[in-house]
Motif scaffolding. Structure first.
Motif, short mmCIF file in Angstrom:
data_model
loop_
_atom_site.label_atom_id
_atom_site.label_comp_id
_atom_site.label_asym_id
_atom_site.label_seq_id
_atom_site.Cartn_x
_atom_site.Cartn_y
_atom_site.Cartn_z
N ARG A 139 7.11 -31.17 -1.48
CA ARG A 139 6.70 -30.27 -2.56
C ARG A 139 7.90 -29.77 -3.38
O ARG A 139 7.83 -29.67 -4.60
N VAL A 140 9.00 -29.45 -2.71
CA VAL A 140 10.21 -29.00 -3.40
C VAL A 140 10.74 -30.13 -4.28
O VAL A 140 11.13 -29.91 -5.43
N CYS A 141 10.75 -31.36 -3.77
CA CYS A 141 11.25 -32.49 -4.54
C CYS A 141 10.38 -32.76 -5.77
O CYS A 141 10.90 -33.09 -6.84
N GLU A 142 9.07 -32.60 -5.63
CA GLU A 142 8.17 -32.76 -6.78
C GLU A 142 8.42 -31.65 -7.81
O GLU A 142 8.46 -31.91 -9.01
N ALA A 143 8.59 -30.44 -7.35
CA ALA A 143 8.84 -29.32 -8.26
C ALA A 143 10.21 -29.48 -8.93
O ALA A 143 10.37 -29.10 -10.10
N ASN A 144 11.18 -30.04 -8.22
CA ASN A 144 12.50 -30.26 -8.82
C ASN A 144 12.43 -31.27 -9.96
O ASN A 144 13.19 -31.16 -10.92
N TYR A 145 11.54 -32.23 -9.89
CA TYR A 145 11.33 -33.18 -10.99
C TYR A 145 10.91 -32.41 -12.25
O TYR A 145 11.46 -32.61 -13.32
N THR A 146 9.96 -31.52 -12.10
CA THR A 146 9.49 -30.71 -13.23
C THR A 146 10.62 -29.81 -13.74
O THR A 146 10.80 -29.67 -14.96
N ARG A 147 11.36 -29.22 -12.84
CA ARG A 147 12.49 -28.37 -13.25
C ARG A 147 13.53 -29.18 -14.04
O ARG A 147 14.05 -28.70 -15.05
#
Length: 154
Positions: free
Chosen positions: A15-23
């Motif tokens: 989930r953190v890695c997916e959110a980092n893509y958006t960031r």
């Protein structure tokens, strides 16, 4: 690097890695169209620098760092190397300055838990750092406007 220790770390890591893509796309809106070898600098103090190291059909490899300068020299910290997975819309930190690559940790007969903890610390740090950069109004301009701040290293 991180102090948060979730119970189901593998789930939260994804989930953190997916959110980092958006960031990353918030911070670098035209990341997906930049050519290999481009370096760019976002305005701010200290400067935020991006280098696109590698491009393949489904991934990018970038290095993102703050550039601190003073009268005695310069320092690039944290110099984070990030693999961006274009098809999966996710990212993975491969290394941060002064810390070994994830692959090096895996080669030394590390237990799965150690590898997961290491990956968690790197990617959770990236989440916090990207949030800081976004909150501090860092943003890379459109490529056609970056000519004064961007040059090819290749």
């Amino acid at each position: 690097m991180s102090t948060l220790e979730p119970i189901n770390k593998s789930y939260w890591l994804s989930r953190v890695c997916e959110a980092n893509y958006t960031r990353l796309l918030t911070l670098i809106p035209h990341l997906l169209t930049l050519p290999v070898g481009v370096s760019a600098r976002a305005d701010g103090t200290p400067g935020l620098e991006l280098e696109l190291l590698e491009r393949s059909p489904y991934t990018l490899l970038i290095e993102l760092t703050h550039s601190f300068t003073w009268e005695f020299g310069a320092l690039s910290e944290p110099a984070v190397r990030i693999r961006v997975y274009l098809d999966a819309h996710t990212t993975e930190v491969l290394s941060a300055k002064e810390r070994p690559y994830v692959f090096d940790i895996m080669r030394h007969d590390a237990e799965a838990r150690e590898v997961m903890d290491y990956k968690w610390s790197l990617n959770y740090f990236l989440a916090l750092w990207l949030d800081h950069c976004i909150a501090s109004d860092y943003q890379f301009r459109r490529p056609e406007l970056m000519q004064d701040a961007c040059y090819a290293n290749a």
